[in-house]
Design an enzyme around this catalytic site. Structure first.
Site, PDB file in Angstrom:
ATOM      1  N   ASP A 200      41.536  36.980  37.334  1.00 51.70           N
ATOM      2  CA  ASP A 200      42.941  36.580  37.245  1.00 51.70           C
ATOM      3  C   ASP A 200      43.138  35.509  36.150  1.00 51.70           C
ATOM      4  O   ASP A 200      42.322  34.594  36.014  1.00 51.70           O
ATOM      5  CB  ASP A 200      43.353  36.007  38.613  1.00 51.70           C
ATOM      6  CG  ASP A 200      44.848  35.842  38.765  1.00 51.70           C
ATOM      7  OD1 ASP A 200      45.561  36.851  38.711  1.00 51.70           O
ATOM      8  OD2 ASP A 200      45.301  34.687  38.944  1.00 51.70           O
ATOM      9  N   GLU A 263      42.122  39.499  32.981  1.00 50.86           N
ATOM     10  CA  GLU A 263      43.575  39.578  32.810  1.00 50.86           C
ATOM     11  C   GLU A 263      43.953  38.669  31.642  1.00 50.86           C
ATOM     12  O   GLU A 263      43.711  37.456  31.691  1.00 50.86           O
ATOM     13  CB  GLU A 263      44.318  39.116  34.070  1.00 50.86           C
ATOM     14  CG  GLU A 263      45.818  39.348  33.924  1.00 50.86           C
ATOM     15  CD  GLU A 263      46.709  38.492  34.801  1.00 50.86           C
ATOM     16  OE1 GLU A 263      47.889  38.845  34.966  1.00 50.86           O
ATOM     17  OE2 GLU A 263      46.239  37.460  35.320  1.00 50.86           O
TER      18      GLU A 263
HETATM   19  C1  NOJ Z   1      48.289  37.092  37.823  1.00 50.84           C
HETATM   20  C2  NOJ Z   1      48.447  37.991  38.982  1.00 50.84           C
HETATM   21  O1  NOJ Z   1      48.338  39.326  38.560  1.00 50.84           O
HETATM   22  C3  NOJ Z   1      49.789  37.650  39.603  1.00 50.84           C
HETATM   23  O2  NOJ Z   1      50.168  38.598  40.560  1.00 50.84           O
HETATM   24  C4  NOJ Z   1      49.686  36.271  40.177  1.00 50.84           C
HETATM   25  O3  NOJ Z   1      50.942  35.880  40.692  1.00 50.84           O
HETATM   26  C5  NOJ Z   1      49.257  35.259  39.127  1.00 50.84           C
HETATM   27  N1  NOJ Z   1      48.202  35.737  38.301  1.00 50.84           N
HETATM   28  C6  NOJ Z   1      48.776  33.995  39.765  1.00 50.84           C
HETATM   29  O4  NOJ Z   1      47.537  34.218  40.381  1.00 50.84           O
END
Ligand code: NOJ
Ligand code: CA
Length: 526
Positions: A200, A263
């Site tokens: 993440d 990500e």
């Molecule tokens: C990215 C995640 O995909 C999202 O859903 C989340 O709210 C934020 N990061 C915080 O963890």
């Protein structure tokens, strides 16, 4: 070419709350995912990535982790998890977990201790700062979910930083104890057989150690996310982050054949730095260009060429159309173009990731204000930031609970006249197209590892070729609604979004929103 499973394979993202409920509480669970693995095998995907399943107060639906080594009871038990891993592996599927290293829940024991006093053993595990001289926040850093990124802790008189909700305090990755604890969390799951992690907000993990103010964004237009008022110069994509990423990768490399996906919402030139200087970073830094781009041939051709050219030697590409944070592709570009997008996703070079429901053309579901669940929407309502519409339950069949749940679903169902069961029986459906494309890709050396050549945008038509030593394919996609003439080398259409399959030589007409794969005849191959 010798390929790793994550190069050859297709990743399928499951949002666990919305995939399959087995106990009637309206929330999907691990047993439900296990029950639906056969469907994923018949679709033809290779790996399943689960959004977070750890114990969590669910302030951000699991992206606020209270225990990195457990399973939230809403999703089931550790025994359910072990059974899911065993079942997946028995079916030849890999299992990828979401790892959330940037922040914990404010209910995590580390933060409870950290906030208890200034001298707590875990105090330095988070980002604590004294108030500014006027008592206000230490600097101008913002939360990605709107408002200030700093919250004052009255008890200890300092502010803590949170890139997201106040319930999601950011960890201090400069602290070696944090690194060691998080490495152990990774090992906990790797030892249980997990095949990799999606990390993440990988690019946000380290912030400026001098806590300098972020500069104003001259391109900010009011009405969108207030976070965009500043350029996140000192809160994201810091040079030191690569050392953290390499550290995570070293942990995965203690085990054979694991994958780290990052990500990363970054422009291509920044994105590709996350492969690491010696390919010691993420194997798959998520490439979200298609998720964010305007839908026209020239833009997408430029993306393909820029991305391919920017990849480091040995860096493996990947492509994504949708995820749980962005509007669904079928709503962005319409149902007909979503079929073209499927063809694009599955014929480009690199690992594709499919977001659950994309394969049946699921659309965003408007959620009335009283039913809103997403904290991003609640903090800045009415700006189109809410993510509930793309998170609605999977439409398995035409029954009242759509095969998802016997209870009341946590988010309402879409009103679409579509479901997986109906589409499985219809050879012209989106699901049938996905299955055909995936089967084609699995058996095609050119699609699996061939190079990309001749990327051309001609009006609404995007075309490119894929070449391996033994196979040459030409792909034509009409991104408009008007039929267009195209010219191809002699060959045969081996797949079409409209289901035709004739032999071609020279000119042919591509229907509106039609896309085809042409296998160039061997005698015409170079
Ligand atoms: C990215 C995640 O995909 C999202 O859903 C989340 O709210 C934020 N990061 C915080 O963890
Ligand atoms: Ca359930």
């Amino acid at each position: 070419m010798e390929m790793a499973w994550w190069q050859r394979g297709i990743v399928y993202q499951v949002y666990p709350r919305s995939f399959q409920d087995t106990n009637g509480d309206g929330v999907g669970d691990l047993r439900g995912i296990a029950e639906r693995l056969d469907y994923l095998v018949s679709l033809g995907v290779d790996a399943v990535w689960l959004s977070p399943i750890y114990p969590s107060p669910m302030a951000d639906f699991g992206y606020d982790v209270a225990d990195y080594c457990g399973i939230d009871p809403i999703f089931g038990t550790m025994a359910d998890f072990d059974a899911l891993v065993a079942r997946a592996h028995g079916l030849g599927l890999k299992l990828i977990l979401d790892f959330v290293p940037n922040h914990t829940s404010d209910q995590h024991p580390w933060f409870l201790d950290s906030s208890a006093s200034r001298t707590s053993p875990h105090r330095d595990w988070y980002l604590w700062r004294d108030p500014a001289p006027d008592g206000g926040p230490p600097n101008n850093w913002l939360s990605n979910f709107g408002g200030l990124g700093w919250t004052l802790d009255e008890r200890t008189g300092q502010y803590y930083y949170h890139s997201f909700l106040p319930q999601q305090p950011d960890l201090n990755w400069r602290n070696p104890a944090v690194r060691a604890a998080m490495a152990d969390a990774l090992r906990f799951w790797l030892n249980r057989g997990v095949d990799g992690f999606r990390v993440d907000v990988m690019w946000m993990m380290i912030k400026d150690d001098q806590f300098r103010d972020n500069p104003p964004n001259p391109d900010y237009t009011p009405g969108g996310s207030s976070h965009d008022r500043l350029i996140p110069l000192y809160t994201a994509d810091r040079p030191e982050v690569h050392d953290v990423v390499a550290g995570l990768r070293r942990v995965l490399d203690e085990y054979p054949d694991r994958v780290m996906i990052g990500e990363l919402y970054l422009p291509i030139d920044r994105l590709v730095t996350y492969y690491g200087p010696n390919l010691d970073g993420a194997q798959l830094p998520f490439n979200f260009q298609l998720l964010l781009s305007a839908w026209n041939a020239a833009t997408i051709a430029a993306i393909i060429e820029t991305y391919e050219a920017a990849l480091p030697a040995g860096g493996w590409p990947n492509w994504v159309l949708g995820n749980h944070d962005r509007p669904r592709i079928a709503s962005r570009i319409g149902a007909a173009q979503a079929r073209v997008a499927a063809m694009l996703l599955l014929t480009l070079r690199g690992t594709p990731t499919i977001f659950y429901g994309e394969e049946i053309g699921m659309e965003d579901v408007p959620i009335p204000p009283a039913e809103v669940q997403d904290p991003a929407e609640k903090r800045e309502p009415g700006r189109g930031l809410g993510r509930d519409p793309e998170r609605t339950p999977m439409l398995w069949d035409g029954s009242s609970g759509h095969g998802f749940s016997t209870g009341t679903p946590w988010l309402r169902f879409g009103a679409q006249a579509t479901d997986a069961a109906r589409q499985a029986a219809d050879p012209t459906s989106m699901l049938a197209l996905y299955r055909e494309l995936i089967a084609l890709r699995r058996g095609s050396p050119a699609l699996l590892h061939g190079r990309v050549a001749h990327v051309v945008a001609d009006g609404d038509v995007l075309s490119y070729e894929r070449h391996s030593d033994t196979q040459r394919l030409a792909i034509f996609l009409n991104l408009g609604e008007t039929p267009r003439s195209i010219y191809t080398s002699a060959g045969k259409i081996i797949l079409s979004t409209q289901g035709r399959g004739e032999t071609l030589a020279g000119e042919t007409t591509l229907g509106g929103s039609e896309a085809i794969v042409v296998e160039i005849r061997a005698s015409d191959q170079p």
